[in-house]
Structures are given as structure tokens and as C-alpha cells.
Design a protein around this motif. Sequence first.
Motif, PDB file in Angstrom:
ATOM      1  N   THR A   1       5.726 -45.587  -9.129  1.00 18.18           N
ATOM      2  CA  THR A   1       5.753 -46.071 -10.518  1.00 18.18           C
ATOM      3  C   THR A   1       4.984 -45.141 -11.456  1.00 18.18           C
ATOM      4  OG1 THR A   1       3.723 -47.362 -10.219  1.00 18.18           O
ATOM      5  CG2 THR A   1       5.814 -48.454  -9.688  1.00 18.18           C
ATOM      6  N   VAL A   2       5.186 -45.351 -12.746  1.00 15.84           N
ATOM      7  CA  VAL A   2       4.478 -44.579 -13.769  1.00 15.84           C
ATOM      8  C   VAL A   2       2.966 -44.733 -13.591  1.00 15.84           C
ATOM      9  CG1 VAL A   2       4.015 -44.408 -16.255  1.00 15.84           C
ATOM     10  CG2 VAL A   2       6.357 -44.758 -15.441  1.00 15.84           C
ATOM     11  N   GLU A   3       2.520 -45.977 -13.356  1.00 16.77           N
ATOM     12  CA  GLU A   3       1.076 -46.249 -13.217  1.00 16.77           C
ATOM     13  C   GLU A   3       0.466 -45.455 -12.067  1.00 16.77           C
ATOM     14  OE1 GLU A   3       2.961 -49.283 -15.538  1.00 16.77           O
ATOM     15  OE2 GLU A   3       3.399 -48.614 -13.487  1.00 16.77           O
ATOM     16  N   GLU A   4       1.186 -45.368 -10.954  1.00 16.27           N
ATOM     17  CA  GLU A   4       0.673 -44.643  -9.793  1.00 16.27           C
ATOM     18  C   GLU A   4       0.594 -43.143 -10.054  1.00 16.27           C
ATOM     19  OE1 GLU A   4      -0.373 -45.685  -6.313  1.00 16.27           O
ATOM     20  OE2 GLU A   4      -0.912 -47.075  -7.904  1.00 16.27           O
ATOM     21  N   VAL A   5       1.575 -42.614 -10.763  1.00 20.12           N
ATOM     22  CA  VAL A   5       1.568 -41.180 -11.084  1.00 20.12           C
ATOM     23  C   VAL A   5       0.379 -40.856 -11.993  1.00 20.12           C
ATOM     24  CG1 VAL A   5       2.839 -39.292 -12.186  1.00 20.12           C
ATOM     25  CG2 VAL A   5       4.067 -40.970 -10.798  1.00 20.12           C
ATOM     26  N   ILE A   6       0.131 -41.719 -12.973  1.00 17.20           N
ATOM     27  CA  ILE A   6      -1.010 -41.520 -13.886  1.00 17.20           C
ATOM     28  C   ILE A   6      -2.323 -41.612 -13.124  1.00 17.20           C
ATOM     29  CG2 ILE A   6      -2.272 -42.538 -15.830  1.00 17.20           C
ATOM     30  CD1 ILE A   6       0.500 -43.385 -16.957  1.00 17.20           C
TER      31      ILE A   6
ATOM     32  N   ASN B   1      -2.824 -17.375   2.931  1.00 17.12           N
ATOM     33  CA  ASN B   1      -1.354 -17.373   2.862  1.00 17.12           C
ATOM     34  C   ASN B   1      -0.830 -18.385   1.851  1.00 17.12           C
ATOM     35  OD1 ASN B   1      -1.316 -15.546   4.928  1.00 17.12           O
ATOM     36  ND2 ASN B   1      -0.731 -17.007   6.518  1.00 17.12           N
ATOM     37  N   LEU B   2      -1.476 -19.565   1.830  1.00 18.45           N
ATOM     38  CA  LEU B   2      -0.966 -20.663   1.000  1.00 18.45           C
ATOM     39  C   LEU B   2      -2.065 -21.691   0.790  1.00 18.45           C
ATOM     40  CD1 LEU B   2       2.411 -22.462   1.140  1.00 18.45           C
ATOM     41  CD2 LEU B   2       0.409 -23.829   1.674  1.00 18.45           C
ATOM     42  N   ILE B   3      -2.063 -22.295  -0.411  1.00 18.42           N
ATOM     43  CA  ILE B   3      -2.996 -23.391  -0.714  1.00 18.42           C
ATOM     44  C   ILE B   3      -2.165 -24.602  -1.113  1.00 18.42           C
ATOM     45  CG2 ILE B   3      -4.889 -24.187  -2.170  1.00 18.42           C
ATOM     46  CD1 ILE B   3      -5.609 -21.205  -2.602  1.00 18.42           C
ATOM     47  N   LEU B   4      -2.516 -25.741  -0.543  1.00 16.57           N
ATOM     48  CA  LEU B   4      -1.773 -26.989  -0.795  1.00 16.57           C
ATOM     49  C   LEU B   4      -2.758 -28.055  -1.267  1.00 16.57           C
ATOM     50  CD1 LEU B   4       0.805 -28.628   1.598  1.00 16.57           C
ATOM     51  CD2 LEU B   4      -1.182 -29.923   0.893  1.00 16.57           C
ATOM     52  N   ALA B   5      -2.493 -28.642  -2.428  1.00 14.77           N
ATOM     53  CA  ALA B   5      -3.291 -29.777  -2.911  1.00 14.77           C
ATOM     54  C   ALA B   5      -2.461 -31.043  -2.765  1.00 14.77           C
ATOM     55  CB  ALA B   5      -3.684 -29.575  -4.369  1.00 14.77           C
ATOM     56  N   GLN B   6      -3.114 -32.165  -2.473  1.00 13.14           N
ATOM     57  CA  GLN B   6      -2.331 -33.394  -2.304  1.00 13.14           C
ATOM     58  C   GLN B   6      -3.079 -34.644  -2.750  1.00 13.14           C
ATOM     59  OE1 GLN B   6      -2.168 -33.029   2.269  1.00 13.14           O
ATOM     60  NE2 GLN B   6      -2.102 -35.241   1.949  1.00 13.14           N
ATOM     61  N   ARG B   7      -2.302 -35.669  -3.064  1.00 13.26           N
ATOM     62  CA  ARG B   7      -2.797 -37.008  -3.389  1.00 13.26           C
ATOM     63  C   ARG B   7      -1.848 -38.016  -2.762  1.00 13.26           C
ATOM     64  NH1 ARG B   7      -5.900 -33.911  -5.141  1.00 13.26           N
ATOM     65  NH2 ARG B   7      -7.101 -33.934  -7.080  1.00 13.26           N
ATOM     66  N   LEU B   8      -2.300 -39.255  -2.618  1.00 17.30           N
ATOM     67  CA  LEU B   8      -1.435 -40.320  -2.125  1.00 17.30           C
ATOM     68  C   LEU B   8      -1.138 -41.322  -3.236  1.00 17.30           C
ATOM     69  CD1 LEU B   8      -3.000 -41.086   1.403  1.00 17.30           C
ATOM     70  CD2 LEU B   8      -0.925 -39.801   0.910  1.00 17.30           C
ATOM     71  N   VAL B   9       0.131 -41.712  -3.344  1.00 12.30           N
ATOM     72  CA  VAL B   9       0.503 -42.777  -4.290  1.00 12.30           C
ATOM     73  C   VAL B   9       1.190 -43.893  -3.508  1.00 12.30           C
ATOM     74  CG1 VAL B   9       0.741 -41.325  -6.327  1.00 12.30           C
ATOM     75  CG2 VAL B   9       2.708 -41.622  -4.819  1.00 12.30           C
ATOM     76  N   ARG B  10       1.118 -45.102  -4.039  1.00 15.67           N
ATOM     77  CA  ARG B  10       1.737 -46.245  -3.366  1.00 15.67           C
ATOM     78  C   ARG B  10       3.246 -46.265  -3.620  1.00 15.67           C
ATOM     79  NH1 ARG B  10      -1.760 -51.251  -5.373  1.00 15.67           N
ATOM     80  NH2 ARG B  10      -1.757 -50.047  -7.308  1.00 15.67           N
ATOM     81  N   ARG B  11       3.987 -46.651  -2.585  1.00 17.41           N
ATOM     82  CA  ARG B  11       5.435 -46.790  -2.685  1.00 17.41           C
ATOM     83  C   ARG B  11       5.786 -48.149  -3.298  1.00 17.41           C
ATOM     84  NH1 ARG B  11       8.794 -43.597   0.590  1.00 17.41           N
ATOM     85  NH2 ARG B  11       7.718 -42.235   2.079  1.00 17.41           N
TER      86      ARG B  11
END
Length: 565
Positions: free
Chosen positions: A554-559, A444-454
Motif C-alpha cells: 500500500t501507499v502507507e507502507e511505501v511511505i 562488486n555490488l551494494i544492495l540496500a533493502q527494507r521490508l514492507v507488509r503485503r
Amino acid sequence: MSTKKIGELLLQEGLISQEQLSRALEDQSQSGERVGAALIKLGYIGEDVLAEFIARQFHVPQVNLSKLTIPREVITIIPLDISQKYQAVPFGLMGNTLNVAMADPGNLFVVDDIRFLTRKSIQIHVASESIIKKTIAQFYAADESIDDVLGMLRDEVDVDVVEAAEDVDLSFLEDAAEQAPVVKLVNHVLMDAIRKQASDIHVEPYEKALRVRLRIDGVLYETMKPPYALKNALVSRLKIMSRLDISERRLPQDGRIKLKAKGREMDFRVSVLPTLFGEKVVLRLLDKSNLQLDMTKLGFETNQYKDFREAIYSPYGMVLVTGPTGSGKTTTLYSALSELNKSSQNISTVEDPVEFNLHGINQVNIHETIGLNFAAALRSFLRQDPDIIMLGEIRDFETAEVAIKAALTGHLVLSTLHTNDAPSTINRMLNMGVESFLVASAVNLILAQRLVRRVCSECKMEEDTPPEVLLDLGVAEDELGTFTNYVGRGCPVCNGTGYRGRVALYEVMPMHEQIRELVLLGASAAEIKKESIRLGMLTLRRSGINKMMQGVTTVEEVIRASAKD
């Protein structure tokens, strides 16, 4: 601050009545405590209201000490007896300025004494008296215990015997592991991890050193280097607590520790691995009180949340959550199960191992050694009249085949896979040997995920990021200048890291008809990704950019957490 002054000021503000003040002054004259404490005890004013009033009155900032992790080098600047005498707690050091929390910032004699004692500039903050007392008990006790324990360990002769040879007598190991210094040290390590809200503890032996590291918000920090002679005794103590075989030091072992801390139950999942210089132990902290089961708070964008919720409310089919270890897959699945958990539904899970007990859900631990694997448990579930099934992980063709058959015969199946993004999950299933028409029909659906710091909300500040960096990140040219980029400067609340807590980035790929057709035609992951983006899918990178533009990360976390589209 005189009792008369604070009482009269509270009265003038209309926060208390004359009758309440008179009663508090009478009570205060007998107990000797501050009038504010008397008012709180009698229930005439709240602690938070009083602290806020005092901060406003003296034009000093307020601080919530309960949210802080105070470094050892800071807490020791003011000795315990002075801290208790003046009800003052040091919680941060910036250059030569010491941040101190007090219940009574108007007592200039105390401020002068602390300034003279520490030889530092003092920045006073206001905190409630009860929180100050709790903080003194928590951090000074922890500081004293670790100093005492390490001091005892350095002087402990008997502990050295466990390092004499690798074939140590079992009785020596047991004795060493049960010695008071070792027990105290292990207890301190566990409590320190809980207090700092760590997700993992690493106890690592090297050729001539032993170190302890904590993973906090996804990043490892070294916190301690216990005496090297303690290596086997420390590991043995952890193995005894998790009911493992301390005589077996050549094979990996897995166990569990359960303890009560600060009025709540804590679980530690323990993994012991033989390495070149001894056994490495990793403990995963499982704190149910920190388990986020509200799907709206996990980090979904509006459309992503709508698609995911629609998929898990389907009467049948498969929902797959993908990502590396430690990316929050289990939390996402548990939040979905919590949403679906109603008395009208029969929900069963098979996990390796079960991380959290969920009331109303039938949870099974796999035992490979006796033949109870994912596939065997799933086959048994199908004879138990299930509505919803959750598989901890699809690892092989056998499990994938049974799961897909369950999804095609009227059951909702939730599971996880280890892939880099949502589109590549299709290829992973095909590589396992599953037919493309089965994948197209069942999923039905596929979900990919990652964790970044707030970004830490306490020390958040604006940052000018060069436009070329943002463009390279993936920000559209017409979006430049429409948002503010933030970073954390580092403060006592976030232990100087600039980050506190984590949030998930999601890539949610519903199986639209166009995607199903591409799967049947044997399209590549790149082609499936391109079509999914055209149909409205946000990639992990775009999800991260949105969180950055919202001032969450932050930019660093997204990268760090996502690849370029």
C-alpha cells in the motif's frame, strides 16, 4: 445433509463410483460417522475436493482455517462443548454477523441452535472435518490454558515473594520460576508467538505494570498483561530456559532457547536488558521452516535479480547488503549462500550469533570475550582454503581491512553494513578509514533493502487514492490511471490488520566503471546516487512504488519504509 443425498450427488458428479459409495455406506453404518468422512478414510475422495464440492452444492463460501489466527474474543462466542458437538468453529465477527466454519452446512437444526445460542446472524462457511477438529484442539486449548494460567497466577500467593525486594534470595527466584503457573504462562507465550508467526516477543516491566507484545509483520501488538507480581518469576523462567545466570540482574545477557513445537524445532534468541523497573526480555523467533531461501521469491525486480545473481557468482570481490536491524539482510545473504552452496565450494561464515544452521556451510559464532571477533575469525578463514566468506557485519576498520584484502585476493566476500541506502555505503566505508581505491577495486555490488507488509489476499479491495498523493509519492504523471491501488479491509486471516506477510524492497547498485571513477574522485553520496539512477538503478522508493502498482503493498507502507528520492 443426509448420507443418501451427499452420496448420490457425489455419484452423479462422477467423483466416486457406485462400488465406492456402497463400501462407504457400509463402513458408515458401523462407525456412525458421516458418509463424507467414510469416503475420505477409505481414500476414495480428498478432503479438499469434498469441501469444495459441498461449498458449491450449498452455495456457501469455503474457508481455509489452517491459515487463520482466531481472536480469543471470537473463539469463546461458541462454547467448547457446543463446538465439539456440532463440529462448528467461529472464526470472525463483523458487526453482529458471526462467521462459522462447518463440515455440514446443510444441517439447518445446528445453524438454528448456534443462532439462538449466540444471538447473532450466522454466516456459514465450509471447511474439512479434520481441519475443524485441529482448529478446535488448537484454539480452544490455547484459550483454556491462558484463562487457567492467569487464574492460577492471581490466586498464587507464593509468587508474590519474588517482588518483595530487588535483592531477592536466589532460591526464591528459582522456586517461583519453576512453579506450574509460571511454566504454563511462559509456554503459552512462546506457543502463541509461534501460532501467530511473530518474529519477536517483548516482555516489558514498567513501574506498576508488566506487558507482553508480539512483533507480527514488523509491527508490535500488545497481547497480554500478566500480573505485575509475576515480573521476576517470569524473567527468571526465561533465563533458566536459556541457561543464563538468574542471580545477575545488573548486566545484559544473551542466550538461546530450543524447543520442539508442532513437530518442528524452534529456536529463540534471547536478550535480557536491565531497565529502570526490572529486566526487559526480547526473544527473536528463528523458525527455519519459514526461512525463504529461494531468491526469486524475496521481492527482486527482474533486472535487480540479474545484477545481484551476477555479483554473487563472481569468482572474487565484495557484495554488501545494507539496511537497519530487522530489514531482512540475513535472509537475503542466506538465500545467496544457499544458491552458491555446492560440494565444489568451501563456504565459511562468521556471525553474531549464527541464526540458522545451513548444511554444507562452516558457520562460526563470535565470542568477543575470548578475542574471537569478526576480524580474528576472518584471518583464520583465510588459512582454511576458502572460496566464499560471509561476515555477519563489518563494524570497524580492522574487519573492513581484512575483508577487502580477502576480496582482492581471489575470494568472494558477502557482508552487511548499517546504512540508509546503497550509495551512502561508500561514504561509510571511507569514514571507517578504508582507502577509496580499495573500495573501488574490491566492491562488486551494494544492495540496500527494507521490508514492507503485503496486502492480505483474503480481504484485498480497491481503493481510490487522490492523484496528488500518488504524485507526491513519486508516481510519474503518465503512470496515473494505469494501475489499481489496493488495501486490506481487515479479516480473520490477517487479524483485522489488512496485511499478511512481508516482501522486500531492494535498491541494487552494481559498481559500474562510472561509479568506480566517482568513488576514486571522492564524489558525494548524492552524486553517486544520481549517476547510479542514470545507469538504471531503482531506488528503494521506486521499488516500493512498483510493488504498490503490482497490488502487493500500500501507499502507507511505501511511505513508511522508504525516503523520497
